[in-house]
Each structure stands twice: as C-alpha cells, then as structure tokens.
Design a protein around this motif. Sequence first.
Motif, short mmCIF file in Angstrom:
data_model
loop_
_atom_site.label_atom_id
_atom_site.label_comp_id
_atom_site.label_asym_id
_atom_site.label_seq_id
_atom_site.Cartn_x
_atom_site.Cartn_y
_atom_site.Cartn_z
N GLN A 1 -8.89 -18.45 -17.57
CA GLN A 1 -8.53 -17.05 -17.35
C GLN A 1 -7.24 -16.97 -16.55
O GLN A 1 -6.97 -17.80 -15.69
CB GLN A 1 -9.62 -16.33 -16.59
N SER A 2 -6.45 -15.96 -16.85
CA SER A 2 -5.21 -15.72 -16.11
C SER A 2 -5.17 -14.27 -15.68
O SER A 2 -5.60 -13.37 -16.42
CB SER A 2 -3.98 -16.04 -16.99
N TYR A 3 -4.66 -14.05 -14.46
CA TYR A 3 -4.55 -12.71 -13.93
C TYR A 3 -3.08 -12.44 -13.59
O TYR A 3 -2.43 -13.25 -12.94
CB TYR A 3 -5.40 -12.54 -12.67
N VAL A 4 -2.57 -11.32 -14.05
CA VAL A 4 -1.17 -10.96 -13.79
C VAL A 4 -1.16 -9.58 -13.13
O VAL A 4 -1.76 -8.63 -13.64
CB VAL A 4 -0.34 -10.92 -15.09
N PHE A 5 -0.51 -9.51 -11.97
CA PHE A 5 -0.38 -8.24 -11.26
C PHE A 5 1.09 -7.84 -11.24
O PHE A 5 1.94 -8.61 -10.80
CB PHE A 5 -0.90 -8.38 -9.83
N ILE A 6 1.39 -6.67 -11.73
CA ILE A 6 2.77 -6.17 -11.76
C ILE A 6 2.87 -4.98 -10.81
O ILE A 6 2.17 -3.98 -10.98
CB ILE A 6 3.18 -5.76 -13.19
N THR A 7 3.72 -5.12 -9.81
CA THR A 7 3.89 -4.07 -8.80
C THR A 7 5.36 -3.82 -8.56
O THR A 7 6.21 -4.66 -8.89
CB THR A 7 3.24 -4.47 -7.46
N PRO A 8 5.71 -2.69 -7.98
CA PRO A 8 7.10 -2.47 -7.56
C PRO A 8 7.46 -3.47 -6.46
O PRO A 8 6.58 -4.04 -5.81
CB PRO A 8 7.08 -1.03 -7.01
N PRO A 9 8.75 -3.72 -6.23
CA PRO A 9 9.16 -4.64 -5.15
C PRO A 9 8.64 -4.15 -3.80
O PRO A 9 8.73 -2.96 -3.48
CB PRO A 9 10.70 -4.59 -5.20
N VAL A 10 8.07 -5.05 -3.02
CA VAL A 10 7.51 -4.66 -1.72
C VAL A 10 8.02 -5.55 -0.59
O VAL A 10 7.47 -5.54 0.50
CB VAL A 10 5.96 -4.70 -1.74
N SER A 11 9.08 -6.30 -0.85
CA SER A 11 9.57 -7.23 0.16
C SER A 11 10.13 -6.51 1.38
O SER A 11 10.23 -7.10 2.46
CB SER A 11 10.66 -8.15 -0.43
N ASN A 12 10.49 -5.23 1.23
CA ASN A 12 11.03 -4.46 2.36
C ASN A 12 10.22 -3.18 2.58
O ASN A 12 10.78 -2.12 2.86
CB ASN A 12 12.50 -4.11 2.11
N TRP A 13 8.90 -3.29 2.50
CA TRP A 13 8.09 -2.08 2.58
C TRP A 13 8.16 -1.42 3.96
O TRP A 13 8.10 -0.19 4.07
CB TRP A 13 6.65 -2.37 2.19
N MET A 14 8.31 -2.20 5.03
CA MET A 14 8.44 -1.60 6.36
C MET A 14 9.75 -0.82 6.47
O MET A 14 9.78 0.31 6.99
CB MET A 14 8.39 -2.69 7.43
N THR A 15 10.82 -1.42 5.97
CA THR A 15 12.13 -0.77 5.98
C THR A 15 12.08 0.55 5.22
O THR A 15 12.64 1.57 5.67
CB THR A 15 13.18 -1.69 5.35
N GLU A 16 11.41 0.54 4.07
CA GLU A 16 11.33 1.74 3.25
C GLU A 16 10.53 2.85 3.94
O GLU A 16 10.88 4.03 3.85
CB GLU A 16 10.72 1.38 1.89
N ILE A 17 9.45 2.48 4.62
CA ILE A 17 8.67 3.48 5.34
C ILE A 17 9.51 4.13 6.43
O ILE A 17 9.50 5.35 6.62
CB ILE A 17 7.40 2.85 5.95
N LEU A 18 10.25 3.31 7.18
CA LEU A 18 11.09 3.84 8.25
C LEU A 18 12.20 4.72 7.70
O LEU A 18 12.63 5.68 8.36
CB LEU A 18 11.68 2.68 9.06
N HIS A 19 12.67 4.41 6.50
CA HIS A 19 13.71 5.23 5.87
C HIS A 19 13.13 6.57 5.41
O HIS A 19 13.76 7.63 5.59
CB HIS A 19 14.32 4.48 4.69
#
Length: 290
Positions: free
Chosen positions: A1-19
């Motif tokens: 079995q293989s599982y693939v999760f596709i999400t928006p980029p989240v490498s800077n999620w803290m920065t985006e929240i502060l923005h």
Amino acid sequence: QSYVFITPPVSNWMTEILHDIPEISDAPFNIFALAGAHNAGMNTIENLKISKIDEICRKGCNSYQTEKNRIMTQTCLSAGRFRGPKAVLRSMVNFGMCQKDTITTMLDLGNRYFDFRPGYMLGDDLRGKIFHQHSFVPGLEYRSFLIEVLIWLSKNPSEFVVISLRFSGFANDDMKPSVDVLDNELAEAQLESGINHIKIGSKDDMKNTIKNLLESNTRLIFLNGISSRQASKYSSYSDAYGTADVSTIITALDSMKATPPPGYDYVNLQLQGTATVVDGAILNSVATLR
C-alpha cells in the motif's frame, strides 16, 4: 500500500500567520500549537555498525527489565543472525525506527517540535559521539541534528524550532551524557555550521511575546526534560499509552482540560502509543525480517 498526501506549502506557516494576523506578534509564544515528531532522531540506523551489532544487541537484550521481553528479543535476534547481517539490521529497523524523513523535510512539512533523546552508544566506554537512542538502537547523531536545524532556521528567519531533550527509554543509565556535554555539543554545532547569530531560548521564553523573540532572534528553544532546567509539561501521556488500541489514546486526549492546571510550562498531546510494552509487540516487531 502507498499513501500520498498533497498539501499547500507549509514550510513558512509561522511567517504566514504573522503576516495575515499581525496583532498575534504581541501574544506569548505558547499560543502556537506545534506539530511534533516523536523519537525524531530515529529516522536512520546508518550509525549502527555491523561489527558492533552483536555486542549492542547482547547488552541491549540484557538491559530489559522483564524476563519475557528479554527472552523474546534474544530469540528473535538469534534467528536474525542465522539468516545473516542484513536480517539483523532489518530487525533493528523494525524495532527502532520511528521516522522516515530527514529533519529538513520534517521542518519543511511544518514540524516545529522535536522529541530528541541524546545518548552514548550502548557499551561505549570511551564516551564518543552522541546519537539519538531508542532503547539501545542508535539513530541520528545529535550534533548533525543540531546543525541541520540551525541551517534551516538561518534560511527561514521568521520561523521557530522547539527541542525537548529526554533520556526516556534508555537501556542503561550509562548512556546518559551530562548537561555540560550536551551544552558543548550545541556550541560545536554552532561553530561547525557557522551559525551563531540565532539565540537559544528556554522554557521561560514560552511566555515571552513572539515579537520580542523575533527582535532578539531567539528562535531555537530548548524544553529540556533533563537536570534542573526541566520544563514541566501538562501531558496526555500515562501508563495507559502502553497499548495498540487507538481508542485508549483518544480517551486520554478527551480527558485533558481545556485550561491547563497552574504550574505547567507547556501542553503535550501525544498521539502515539508505546506498543513495545504490549505483550508480543517486541516479538512481532523484531521477528518481521522483511
């Protein structure tokens, strides 16, 4: 079995929240809910040498507190040796590895809290390098872990990383380094990476404002579970987590209070069970040599 999760980029999620919500910068850092990696340094067993595996396995098996687990593990490892060194390594992967991604990938996927358990190799009387230790199985080298985190933080100037150092589950107390040794490892990591402008925070900074932490560049926070610097956590974890039944963990999470009792530095919601204490779990884990 293989599982693939596709999400928006989240490498800077803290920065985006502060923005998106500028006023949140005046809130304390503990307003953040951080995704965390359990046994974060167990993403490799590349440091487990074939030449040392007999000694490490022998000492590891002898360290078990229950006779049943000791006999089961010794039996499985003996069977693995009969099939050859690759089978032994596979048994150690099954028993010890908890992660599959690099530290950098975990950070890029949004992880900001790392459960790291630094210790000497079992039987290392010379007190050499320090690795993440899962019972007696060594994972990622501690200094390499720190360097990887420092490099990532230097490339992401509005992000934070929290590290919890613990000795939980060590096969032997002799594996535990002193606080001074761990402090020196951090200093060496800063020196080797050339990154010494990022200030190191402690449990006290959980109540500091995000704005103050950014202005002082205090973005690597240690919530050490060792020595006098131990941060107290309000945790869902208990002996009940010795289970493979997910409903037990859900019950533990549901029992947590919405407002933590006074005296705690942070809240820890654990989603993984400690299956190694379940009858037969070690046998099944180690014996699956595929």
